[in-house]
Design an enzyme around this catalytic site. Structure first.
Site, PDB file in Angstrom:
ATOM      1  N   ASP A  52       0.810  -1.220   0.000  1.00  0.00           N
ATOM      2  CA  ASP A  52       0.000   0.000   0.000  1.00  0.00           C
ATOM      3  C   ASP A  52       0.842   1.268   0.000  1.00  0.00           C
ATOM      4  O   ASP A  52       0.451   2.275  -0.586  1.00  0.00           O
ATOM      5  CB  ASP A  52      -0.999   0.000   1.154  1.00  0.00           C
ATOM      6  CG  ASP A  52      -0.394  -0.325   2.499  1.00  0.00           C
ATOM      7  OD1 ASP A  52       0.844  -0.471   2.584  1.00  0.00           O
ATOM      8  OD2 ASP A  52      -1.153  -0.449   3.479  1.00  0.00           O
ATOM      9  N   ASP A 461       4.559   0.508  13.704  1.00  0.00           N
ATOM     10  CA  ASP A 461       3.929  -0.822  13.741  1.00  0.00           C
ATOM     11  C   ASP A 461       4.813  -1.934  14.295  1.00  0.00           C
ATOM     12  O   ASP A 461       4.300  -2.862  14.920  1.00  0.00           O
ATOM     13  CB  ASP A 461       3.435  -1.246  12.356  1.00  0.00           C
ATOM     14  CG  ASP A 461       2.350  -0.336  11.822  1.00  0.00           C
ATOM     15  OD1 ASP A 461       1.633   0.275  12.638  1.00  0.00           O
ATOM     16  OD2 ASP A 461       2.226  -0.218  10.589  1.00  0.00           O
TER      17      ASP A 461
END
Length: 832
Positions: A52, A461
């Site tokens: 993405d 993350d």
């Protein structure tokens, strides 16, 4: 990433370009969401994956991947790392298409494009669109929105977002025109109230699928299916006249959104997955359906029902060699694990990859390994209630030439194996992480410690990584930053006179978000001087390691000494950029708007320092690792240097303006190189100087780093001429080379061993733990605020990349000036 585009300023002098060859620092695990994997239907061994925010990758024969879009992601084309759709030409395995663009709202100022390669990604041409493409928008895992007619390579269809409808090319992707006969452009918005436009944009069209078994009309495939984000009127449309007219399929499922549509040509059937959310994070119910192309009959083949159905469905893979064999994945079964089902009778019955034996015990019909990324074991698989099999499974594919070979993308990595048919006999398969070569992490800070750890890497993350030496950069770490493990580490810093002492910060309220290490980032412990309401922002560690100044996202600028509680400093605005002198314990520095600040009392109070004449925005502050009082400040007007602890400044050169992050690294002999992201004679790029900014060399070349304003930067403190770049989606790059210059900067040399020296006059904050592990490193670069100066009073604002909302979240909901709180899912919003 929030884009920041500076005006391109071309100078008269021709750019000097050094022969720097760039490579990725290796984590081996991907580190981010892989929305789609596509195998070529007619040529064995050809497959691609799209990320993405990290571009496209090509699969190699040894299960590794090669990035193929780095060369088209310079500063002005940073959004080309956003890939919203991927298509292969069934008649030519060398041809690849991709719909590129990052956001459809204001964060991305540019329209998207359809990119085409005729040599498997070595070079690209572009067909510019009149609207935006959203590779990092909601629903990015559906699709593919882009498809090539299997009977005619000149015909390509693209399903757009934002209500722009269906588009078609009849000249091999050179131009596209709107298919006006396709009138349902979608009406669904994931979060209509989102004022940023991220969640409130119209989702649009979701997939285009050709029926290769149908007849042709004037050389074009007659039967085409298009999915629409419409759970009220109809979601699947059909054309039987090669795209001239369209109508909704009769008897189709209602209420849910279709995610994937797969053709099994031998069966003459479509398989479709549905979810009540658009993905990739949501979905609490869904279904799986089979559509018979011969009888036009729909059959509900959902693997589970009742209380066992608490998720939607995403990826589905059909076996082209064994009709009736397929696998399907729960899009998000957040607890206790992801779920994958296997059928050998076209979905009439299914078997799971795991099931409850006697709660809470489970029967797992798989084995797991991660030789390419060992850090995934302690960082994720060993974490209580974490999903071993992954999450956000939107792509699940079976190799059309090998029934045993299967791959699927997750929110962390690529997984798969080579014994899928064992499921049908012994009901046990071997799964591995297979993302070697994919480096998709968003890097927040980089630090290279002179005489200490070669590289500390703070990331979103996945917390962060430590690389103790340069020789370890090509080896995946055995662990990420744990104990404590922050979801996102926002910054990391070291003590200049005690280089084994390191401190880092995390971005989530509710627990202490500060960690310290006394072995260069090998192991960590919680700094209990921090409260549970302080998080995010940037750090400055005093030279001796006794004091931390923390420009938090939530409580303004704070200070703690000797592991005591944090208290507000005086005289420094909230969210200010901060840095510490690496040789003198008394000095800390700050920058906010156009003002430079100095503390000469160990960070207790700050006052305005020397004037940065001509500058209106401080972007970065760095301090020479070996020379006390030597401070560099990057601004919109260039780089300023102080040699007297910030009392006065000199503009180094006018050849480089709009300078963002800067870094110092050891050069040849006893010199230090200066590195900078800014606007120079070669455009908006990375430059290096071996003569303290008198002359600059383009060391980036053709390598793409995306937006230079979003990159972090570090020069090696131990390896001559080595420099590191952290990107927003392609991990960390590094290169080594020689830059010629006319004069030198500082002259202190460094060693490559990790020092355990601590100042005899102060007490270090770092833990005395002697547990050893193989560490990883990362470092978050400081960012600039565009707000006007404020007082030092602690205000509850979240900084760039910090959390700002979500269910159960109790922290700050207002973002720092210049950033917007962006909805990601019900549990997480972020300042972008």
């Amino acid at each position: 990433m929030r884009p920041f585009h500076a005006l391109l300023l071309l100078l008269a002098a021709a750019p000097i370009e050094a022969a720097f060859s760039w490579a990725n620092v290796v984590t081996g695990g991907g580190g981010g969401f892989i929305p789609s994997i596509v195998f070529h239907p007619k040529t064995q061994g050809v497959a691609y994956a799209r990320a993405d925010i990290g571009g496209l990758y090509k699969l190699n024969s040894d299960d590794s991947w090669t990035p193929i879009t780095d060369g088209i992601t310079q500063d002005a084309t940073w959004h080309n790392w956003g890939a919203d759709a991927l298509a292969l030409d069934p008649q030519n395995s060398d041809v690849v298409y991709a719909a590129l663009g990052m956001y459809t709202n204001s964060w991305d100022p540019n329209n998207g494009c359809i990119a085409k390669s005729t040599n498997q990604g070595s070079t690209w041409t572009f067909s510019n669109l009149t609207f935006k493409v959203g590779g990092n928008m909601p629903g990015r895992g559906t699709g593919e929105r882009l498809a090539v007619d299997p009977a005619n390579s000149n015909i390509i269809y693209f399903g757009a977002r934002s209500g722009h409808g269906l588009w078609r090319s009849t000249d091999g992707g050179a131009t596209f025109s709107n298919v006006t006969s396709f009138t349902n452009t979608g009406s669904y918005r994931q979060t209509p109230s989102d004022t940023s436009g991220y969640g409130s944009d119209i989702m649009g069209l979701l997939f285009v699928t050709f029926d290769s078994t149908s007849s042709t009309i004037n050389g074009a495939t007659s039967r085409i299916f298009v999915g629409v984000a419409d759970n009220i009127t109809a979601s699947v449309y059909e054309s039987t006249d090669a795209g001239t007219t369209w109508k909704p399929l009769a008897g189709q499922p209602a209420a849910f959104f279709p995610h994937k549509c797969r053709l099994q040509s031998t069966e003459k059937a479509l398989y479709l997955t549905y979810s009540n959310g658009i993905g990739p994070y949501d979905g609490t119910s869904g279904s799986v359906w089979r559509y018979d192309l011969t009888t036009s009959a729909w059959k509900d083949i959902t693997p589970v029902s009742g209380s066992n159905l608490y998720f939607g469905f995403g990826g589905i893979g059909v076996d082209m060699l064994k009709p009736g064999y397929l696998v399907v994945a729960a899009l998000n079964s957040w607890w206790p694990n992801a779920q994958i089902y296997r059928s050998n009778n076209s979905g009439s019955t299914w078997t799971p990859i795991w099931e409850w034996s006697s709660y809470p015990a489970m029967n797992n019909y798989y084995s797991l390994s991660t030789p390419n990324a060992p850090w995934i074991v302690p960082g994720f698989w060993d974490v209580t209630n974490d999903e071993d099999l992954g999450w956000m499974i939107e792509s699940l594919e079976i190799d059309p030439f090998d029934s045993n070979h299967w791959l699927y993308g997750t929110g962390l990595t690529v997984m798969g194996g080579h014994d899928l048919t064992n499921w049908d006999t012994i009901h046990n398969v071997s799964l591995s992480t297979l993302a070697k070569g994919i480096e998709e992490m968003a890097v927040t800070t980089l630090v290279s410690v002179p005489g200490g750890s070669e590289l500390l890497v703070a990331v979103g993350d996945d917390s962060g990584f430590t690389y103790l030496s340069s020789s370890s950069l090509g080896t995946p770490p055995s662990t990420n930053w744990l104990n404590p493990g922050f979801t996102t580490s926002t910054d990391v810093d070291y003590a200049g006179l005690a280089v084994a002492d390191v401190v880092r910060s995390g971005n989530s309220a509710g627990t202490q978000q500060l960690a310290v290490s006394s072995n260069g980032g090998g192991t960590w412990s919680i700094d209990y001087g921090a409260s549970t309401s302080e998080y995010g922002g940037t750090l400055a560690y005093s030279a001796s390691g006794d004091t931390v100044v923390w420009s938090t996202a939530s409580q303004g600028v704070l200070r703690s000494q000797y592991t005591g509680s944090f208290a507000s400093v005086t005289g420094l605005p909230a969210t200010a950029i901060i840095a510490s002198d690496k040789q003198n314990d008394n000095y800390f520095y700050g920058g906010y708007a156009s003002t430079f600040y100095v503390s000469s009392n160990n960070g207790q109070t700050f006052a305005a320092g020397g004037t940065l004449s001509g500058a209106t925005q401080v972007n970065d502050v760095i301090v020479h690792p070996k020379i006390a009082g030597e401070v560099y400040v990057s601004t919109n007007a260039g780089i300023y240097l102080s040699t007297n602890f910030g009392s006065s400044f000199t503009l180094l050169t006018s050849a480089l303006t709009n300078v963002y992050h800067i870094a110092l690294g050891v050069g040849s002999g006893s010199t230090w190189n200066l590195y900078a992201f800014g606007t120079g004679s070669a455009g908006n790029k990375l430059y290096g100087s071996a003569d303290n900014g008198n002359t600059w060399t383009d060391i980036q070349g053709t390598q793409g780093f995306g937006s230079i304003a979003g990159c972090s930067l570090a020069g090696s403190g131990n390896v001559a001429g080595q420099v590191y770049v952290g990107t927003n989606g392609r991990g960390v790059f590094y290169a080594q080379g020689t830059i010629t210059g006319s004069s030198s900067g500082g002259s202190t040399t460094t060693s490559s061993s990790v020092s355990t020296h601590a100042s005899s006059s102060t007490t270090s904050r770092a833990s005395s733990s002697t547990i050893t592990t193989t560490p990883t490193t990362l470092k978050t670069s400081t960012h600039s605020s565009t707000a006007s100066s404020s007082t030092s009073t602690a205000t509850c604002t979240a900084s760039h990349y910090s959390q700002c909302g979500g269910l159960t979240y109790t922290g700050c909901t207002q973002c720092a000036t210049g950033y917007t709180c962006v909805f990601s899912n019900s549990y997480y919003s972020q300042c972008l």
